[in-house]
Scaffold this motif. Sequence first.
Motif, PDB file in Angstrom:
ATOM      1  N   LEU A   1       0.836  -1.249  -0.052  1.00 10.80           N
ATOM      2  CA  LEU A   1       0.058   0.018   0.050  1.00 10.80           C
ATOM      3  C   LEU A   1       0.965   1.130  -0.163  1.00 10.80           C
ATOM      4  CD1 LEU A   1      -2.726  -0.927   2.966  1.00 10.80           C
ATOM      5  CD2 LEU A   1      -3.019  -1.170   0.110  1.00 10.80           C
TER       6      LEU A   1
ATOM      7  N   GLU B   1      -3.014   4.703  -1.303  1.00  8.30           N
ATOM      8  CA  GLU B   1      -3.481   3.676  -0.977  1.00  8.30           C
ATOM      9  C   GLU B   1      -3.608   3.254   0.574  1.00  8.30           C
ATOM     10  OE1 GLU B   1      -2.877   1.079  -5.132  1.00  8.30           O
ATOM     11  OE2 GLU B   1      -1.365   1.216  -3.407  1.00  8.30           O
TER      12      GLU B   1
ATOM     13  N   THR C   1      -4.652   4.382   3.546  1.00  2.00           N
ATOM     14  CA  THR C   1      -5.262   5.156   4.557  1.00  2.00           C
ATOM     15  C   THR C   1      -5.235   4.177   5.965  1.00  2.00           C
ATOM     16  OG1 THR C   1      -7.299   4.220   3.674  1.00  2.00           O
ATOM     17  CG2 THR C   1      -6.641   5.968   2.597  1.00  2.00           C
TER      18      THR C   1
ATOM     19  N   ASN D   1      -7.450   1.201   5.085  1.00  5.17           N
ATOM     20  CA  ASN D   1      -6.847   0.366   4.102  1.00  5.17           C
ATOM     21  C   ASN D   1      -5.875  -0.587   5.036  1.00  5.17           C
ATOM     22  OD1 ASN D   1      -8.634   0.786   2.073  1.00  5.17           O
ATOM     23  ND2 ASN D   1      -7.225   2.050   1.115  1.00  5.17           N
TER      24      ASN D   1
ATOM     25  N   LYS E   1      -7.536  -3.077   7.366  1.00  6.71           N
ATOM     26  CA  LYS E   1      -8.194  -4.046   6.567  1.00  6.71           C
ATOM     27  C   LYS E   1      -7.292  -5.019   5.964  1.00  6.71           C
ATOM     28  CE  LYS E   1     -10.955  -4.633   2.448  1.00  6.71           C
ATOM     29  NZ  LYS E   1     -11.790  -3.834   0.964  1.00  6.71           N
ATOM     30  N   GLU E   2      -6.186  -4.684   5.407  1.00  5.61           N
ATOM     31  CA  GLU E   2      -5.086  -5.706   4.882  1.00  5.61           C
ATOM     32  C   GLU E   2      -4.738  -6.635   5.951  1.00  5.61           C
ATOM     33  OE1 GLU E   2      -4.516  -6.585   1.818  1.00  5.61           O
ATOM     34  OE2 GLU E   2      -6.134  -5.279   1.215  1.00  5.61           O
TER      35      GLU E   2
END
Length: 461
Positions: free
Chosen positions: A68, A72, A74, A77, A80-81
């Motif tokens: 990321l 990308e 954030t 994110n 989430k990953e």
Amino acid sequence: MNATFARAMIGLLVFLTATAAAEQRALLVGVGLYENPEHNLPGIDLDLQTMEDTLHVMGFDSSQIRSLLDEEATAANVEKEIAGWLTKDVRPEDRVIFYFSGHGSFIPDYDGDEPDGVDEVLVTHDVKKIRKGGKRSLSGVVLDDTLNRLFSAIPSNNIMTIVDACHSGTSTRSFILDNRSVSSEPMFGRSFKYEGMPERRRTLSTRSVAEPESYNYVSISAAKDDELAIGGIRGGMFTLGLSKAITEAAKSDSSISVQALRDRAAEYIESKLDENRVHHPQVTGNRELAAGSLKIIPLADGNGPNRKRLEEVVSGQERRFDLQTTKAVYIVDEAVELTMEIPIDGYLNVVTVDSEDNATVLFPNQYHLDNAVNKGSFTIPTARMAFELPASEPLGTTLVAGFVTQKPVHFYNDTLDGRDTNGNITVEFASLSATAVRAISIAPKETATYAGMIDLTVVGR
């Protein structure tokens, strides 16, 4: 917040060699571009490239790595990953790596679980200054409490995390190094400071490797709590130091302990920064893991990130030019001569990657700095050039690659190593830097770049 992760957050959790059947997952996060451009940092994309190359040295395939970068990256994110890519279907024996490069900071400790009164945070792309509970704070950040919760949910017993950021809260203004060997270029402290930022309370706790033996980590932090982690246009000093130490161990097919890794990274940082900017990596965590060895893949016979990266860059160029050697096999000390058909008036750079993945800039060099060339046949070295190119060890296959660009690109000047304390290059042939490779790989398509490559073999007498 769980004390285990609190001590491990700003650093490297290193694992002992995993079993051959183990899966591997890695998430690389880099934030050099922020929604507010005044917070931008240089060199973050190179940090991610450096870490991807380092992961390959540690046995990771590209399919096992996700990244990321900038917009990308954030807070949502990142979380989430971690909860998805780094967690789902992961087994206890699997290796998991999380890497972050960007600003660090801290915010008020609202739940009262921190002895120093603050929560450490990773500053992601969407950071904003806010007020919460009557105090100045930040949104668009990932808290250490959040990371603790997310990593606690990962089934792996071999979690590795590298965070090249600092949480000292001191200024992020750029400065110029004036007496160390990264040349005269802007450098930055990777700390996000804001008005009303809480002051960290001093505590009596210290960091050491005397943590409970049940802990599944050992950590190498980029700097002491009151130091800035420094980075520049060529990447973070901590990341570069770690990568260099791991790669050198792989080239010599030797093992390296976590404690030795800390020492070598510290030596690298000290050699590159002004005395008043030096920061000191710290080891914490499980004593056995601190004394244990990293899993490293030997770099031999073309099995290395430099060759792979160079092949990718050459393959990515639509325009080619002819590059030849006088023979395919050379004996050690035999003179190598390169001939090429230069397609345009421009600038020539020639590099090699040997069988141990050492990447070297052959042209330009200390004896011939002018790399402007004219269209037509060209040979290096010519009789008028004050250098030779003798075939040298290590024995095996050597990749030779050349690039001709319309715009000035100078691989020799872009080197990071081989400089004296005044920033002047002192080596005859410089090591290829990631900055130089990037100059080619990200060039606009409308800018003419021609590439060519060939393999030659070096044998003993």
